[in-house]
Design a protein around this motif. Sequence first.
Motif, PDB file in Angstrom:
ATOM      1  N   GLY A 172      15.896 -37.379 -35.714  1.00  8.29           N
ATOM      2  CA  GLY A 172      14.942 -36.305 -35.437  1.00  8.29           C
ATOM      3  C   GLY A 172      13.516 -36.684 -35.790  1.00  8.29           C
ATOM      4  N   LYS A 173      13.291 -37.994 -36.039  1.00  6.28           N
ATOM      5  CA  LYS A 173      11.960 -38.484 -36.406  1.00  6.28           C
ATOM      6  C   LYS A 173      11.496 -39.521 -35.394  1.00  6.28           C
ATOM      7  CE  LYS A 173      12.492 -37.794 -41.404  1.00  6.28           C
ATOM      8  NZ  LYS A 173      12.433 -38.454 -42.745  1.00  6.28           N
ATOM      9  N   LEU A 174      10.369 -39.230 -34.739  1.00  9.44           N
ATOM     10  CA  LEU A 174       9.760 -40.143 -33.781  1.00  9.44           C
ATOM     11  C   LEU A 174       8.460 -40.671 -34.383  1.00  9.44           C
ATOM     12  CD1 LEU A 174      10.091 -37.876 -30.603  1.00  9.44           C
ATOM     13  CD2 LEU A 174      11.820 -39.413 -31.584  1.00  9.44           C
ATOM     14  N   GLY A 175       8.076 -41.876 -33.994  1.00 10.03           N
ATOM     15  CA  GLY A 175       6.849 -42.465 -34.510  1.00 10.03           C
ATOM     16  C   GLY A 175       5.845 -42.729 -33.413  1.00 10.03           C
ATOM     17  N   TYR A 176       4.562 -42.565 -33.735  1.00 16.94           N
ATOM     18  CA  TYR A 176       3.500 -42.805 -32.751  1.00 16.94           C
ATOM     19  C   TYR A 176       2.387 -43.613 -33.404  1.00 16.94           C
ATOM     20  CZ  TYR A 176       1.614 -41.678 -28.138  1.00 16.94           C
ATOM     21  OH  TYR A 176       1.192 -41.748 -26.834  1.00 16.94           O
ATOM     22  N   VAL A 177       2.230 -44.864 -32.996  1.00 19.34           N
ATOM     23  CA  VAL A 177       1.170 -45.726 -33.500  1.00 19.34           C
ATOM     24  C   VAL A 177      -0.008 -45.645 -32.530  1.00 19.34           C
ATOM     25  CG1 VAL A 177       0.522 -48.064 -34.172  1.00 19.34           C
ATOM     26  CG2 VAL A 177       2.885 -47.279 -34.519  1.00 19.34           C
ATOM     27  N   TYR A 178      -1.149 -45.140 -33.000  1.00 18.10           N
ATOM     28  CA  TYR A 178      -2.293 -44.975 -32.105  1.00 18.10           C
ATOM     29  C   TYR A 178      -3.539 -45.616 -32.701  1.00 18.10           C
ATOM     30  CZ  TYR A 178      -4.107 -41.064 -34.978  1.00 18.10           C
ATOM     31  OH  TYR A 178      -4.616 -40.287 -35.991  1.00 18.10           O
ATOM     32  N   ALA A 179      -4.558 -45.756 -31.882  1.00 24.78           N
ATOM     33  CA  ALA A 179      -5.785 -46.429 -32.304  1.00 24.78           C
ATOM     34  C   ALA A 179      -6.765 -45.438 -32.930  1.00 24.78           C
ATOM     35  CB  ALA A 179      -6.424 -47.150 -31.119  1.00 24.78           C
ATOM     36  N   PHE A 180      -7.467 -44.714 -32.071  1.00 24.46           N
ATOM     37  CA  PHE A 180      -8.500 -43.795 -32.534  1.00 24.46           C
ATOM     38  C   PHE A 180      -8.173 -42.357 -32.116  1.00 24.46           C
ATOM     39  CE2 PHE A 180     -10.593 -47.898 -31.729  1.00 24.46           C
ATOM     40  CZ  PHE A 180     -11.095 -48.157 -32.999  1.00 24.46           C
ATOM     41  N   PRO A 181      -8.612 -41.387 -32.915  1.00 25.36           N
ATOM     42  CA  PRO A 181      -8.328 -39.974 -32.599  1.00 25.36           C
ATOM     43  C   PRO A 181      -9.280 -39.410 -31.549  1.00 25.36           C
ATOM     44  CG  PRO A 181      -9.553 -40.096 -34.645  1.00 25.36           C
ATOM     45  CD  PRO A 181      -9.285 -41.523 -34.236  1.00 25.36           C
ATOM     46  N   ILE A 182      -9.322 -40.061 -30.389  1.00 28.21           N
ATOM     47  CA  ILE A 182     -10.105 -39.545 -29.276  1.00 28.21           C
ATOM     48  C   ILE A 182      -9.187 -38.676 -28.422  1.00 28.21           C
ATOM     49  CG2 ILE A 182     -11.786 -41.424 -29.267  1.00 28.21           C
ATOM     50  CD1 ILE A 182     -10.170 -42.822 -27.165  1.00 28.21           C
ATOM     51  N   SER A 183      -9.758 -37.913 -27.533  1.00 28.64           N
ATOM     52  CA  SER A 183      -8.981 -36.918 -26.819  1.00 28.64           C
ATOM     53  C   SER A 183      -7.819 -37.514 -26.044  1.00 28.64           C
ATOM     54  CB  SER A 183      -9.894 -36.127 -25.859  1.00 28.64           C
ATOM     55  OG  SER A 183      -9.147 -35.166 -25.152  1.00 28.64           O
ATOM     56  N   GLN A 184      -8.034 -38.713 -25.444  1.00 29.41           N
ATOM     57  CA  GLN A 184      -6.960 -39.309 -24.652  1.00 29.41           C
ATOM     58  C   GLN A 184      -5.740 -39.579 -25.507  1.00 29.41           C
ATOM     59  OE1 GLN A 184      -7.602 -42.985 -22.413  1.00 29.41           O
ATOM     60  NE2 GLN A 184      -8.771 -41.785 -20.976  1.00 29.41           N
ATOM     61  N   THR A 185      -5.951 -40.152 -26.680  1.00 27.13           N
ATOM     62  CA  THR A 185      -4.810 -40.452 -27.544  1.00 27.13           C
ATOM     63  C   THR A 185      -4.189 -39.171 -28.095  1.00 27.13           C
ATOM     64  OG1 THR A 185      -6.343 -40.835 -29.389  1.00 27.13           O
ATOM     65  CG2 THR A 185      -5.592 -42.749 -28.192  1.00 27.13           C
ATOM     66  N   ILE A 186      -5.024 -38.204 -28.427  1.00 26.73           N
ATOM     67  CA  ILE A 186      -4.492 -36.926 -28.920  1.00 26.73           C
ATOM     68  C   ILE A 186      -3.657 -36.249 -27.839  1.00 26.73           C
ATOM     69  CG2 ILE A 186      -5.098 -34.616 -29.757  1.00 26.73           C
ATOM     70  CD1 ILE A 186      -7.629 -35.882 -30.986  1.00 26.73           C
ATOM     71  N   ASP A 187      -4.153 -36.280 -26.596  1.00 29.98           N
ATOM     72  CA  ASP A 187      -3.393 -35.714 -25.479  1.00 29.98           C
ATOM     73  C   ASP A 187      -2.007 -36.349 -25.388  1.00 29.98           C
ATOM     74  OD1 ASP A 187      -5.530 -34.141 -24.758  1.00 29.98           O
ATOM     75  OD2 ASP A 187      -6.154 -35.392 -23.081  1.00 29.98           O
ATOM     76  N   ASN A 188      -1.966 -37.670 -25.499  1.00 28.71           N
ATOM     77  CA  ASN A 188      -0.691 -38.374 -25.368  1.00 28.71           C
ATOM     78  C   ASN A 188       0.263 -38.066 -26.515  1.00 28.71           C
ATOM     79  OD1 ASN A 188      -1.371 -39.547 -22.946  1.00 28.71           O
ATOM     80  ND2 ASN A 188      -1.927 -41.525 -23.816  1.00 28.71           N
ATOM     81  N   ILE A 189      -0.259 -38.056 -27.731  1.00 28.52           N
ATOM     82  CA  ILE A 189       0.590 -37.738 -28.883  1.00 28.52           C
ATOM     83  C   ILE A 189       1.158 -36.331 -28.744  1.00 28.52           C
ATOM     84  CG2 ILE A 189       0.595 -37.336 -31.381  1.00 28.52           C
ATOM     85  CD1 ILE A 189      -1.639 -39.530 -31.513  1.00 28.52           C
ATOM     86  N   ASP A 190       0.294 -35.385 -28.394  1.00 29.68           N
ATOM     87  CA  ASP A 190       0.740 -33.997 -28.237  1.00 29.68           C
ATOM     88  C   ASP A 190       1.756 -33.862 -27.105  1.00 29.68           C
ATOM     89  OD1 ASP A 190      -0.887 -33.229 -30.311  1.00 29.68           O
ATOM     90  OD2 ASP A 190      -2.418 -32.270 -29.059  1.00 29.68           O
TER      91      ASP A 190
END
Length: 385
Positions: A172-190
Amino acid sequence: MRTIFAGAALTALAVLSTLTTAACSANTAGTAAPAVSGGAAPGKDSPAVGFVFVGPKDDYGYNQAAYQGSQEVAKVFPQLKVITAENVPEDDNAARVMNSMIAKGARIIFATSYGHLDAALKVAAEHPDVVVVQQGNLITGTTPPNAGTFFGTVYEPVYLAGIAAGKATKTGKLGYVYAFPISQTIDNIDAFELGARSVNPTVKTYAVSTSSWCDPAKQAEAAANLLKQGVDVITQHQDCTATVIKATEAAGAMTVGYHADASGIAPKGWLTGSQWNWGPLYSDIVRTALAGTFTGSKYNANFRVGYKTGDNPFVQSPYGPGVDEETKKLVDAAKEKLRNSSPFAGPVRDQDGKVRVPEGTTPDYETIEKIDYFVEGVVGSLPKS
């Protein structure tokens, strides 16, 4: 997509913006630039087209996908010389490289990194006979008539990949490695978490930033920390993706790809992914420029395409052995629904439980590209503005 934020937060693949009326007039925003008066139409007399990449062309990720698109342009337009430049920083060097391409005959320039926007606009202003398009950002304010941005609503296939992850996880735990908290990355994580929660309501996505588009050491550390917390499916928003995928595979965990098909380096744990298919869109932009109709066209200002438009520049990666037929049917059904909906159709709540998108409403592309919060179920924090 790239650089530390240049004011406007990304969303952009993606990902925001103005659609052409032929695509989806209800979701258009911005004003088309006025036509150029006098002289040749920008890009019309071009013996060459230039492509600027922020990283290497073989990164199993963002730059590799963009490079592949440039090579399709070379096949479609054999009369044009295709000039490419790798590892171009997101600073004044980008303008220098673009000007070098123009000196070699390029009248069409693709600046493919998020952080190349300022340089692209500068070059466009200095060379009104050159079409300069930037991939993934959003132009605000006055737009040079020979400039534009474009991207795809990549958070849509990311949402679908989240469904596969939500069905596959045992912890029940997924991981997301991202670069910067810009809208594109936030959109994808969400979107990834929303997709997973649509089939697994208690699943959580643990988001970790590397503060870099491509730093293998930081990526390896982030993957290791997530695995120690019991995460058994890892995805990412990084330019170069091999490190995270290999680390996840070596640990016996599952992986979801991004930018390019990397299933070959994760034969056991690969689930699926979201990958770019830039060739057709790149070619259409070049065709428009050569016809002398770029100014005032759909590519002026901010152009976005996705499942609703039918000409999206991305595809879903092949499935791996861990995805069963039931999951595939769920993904297919969700994809069909997205043709008239959105991963962010309400109700959508943020981490604090506040309703950000009310039930019965669907945000447009521009609104989605301005999202600055993690949704309910994402574990991690965003810097305070």
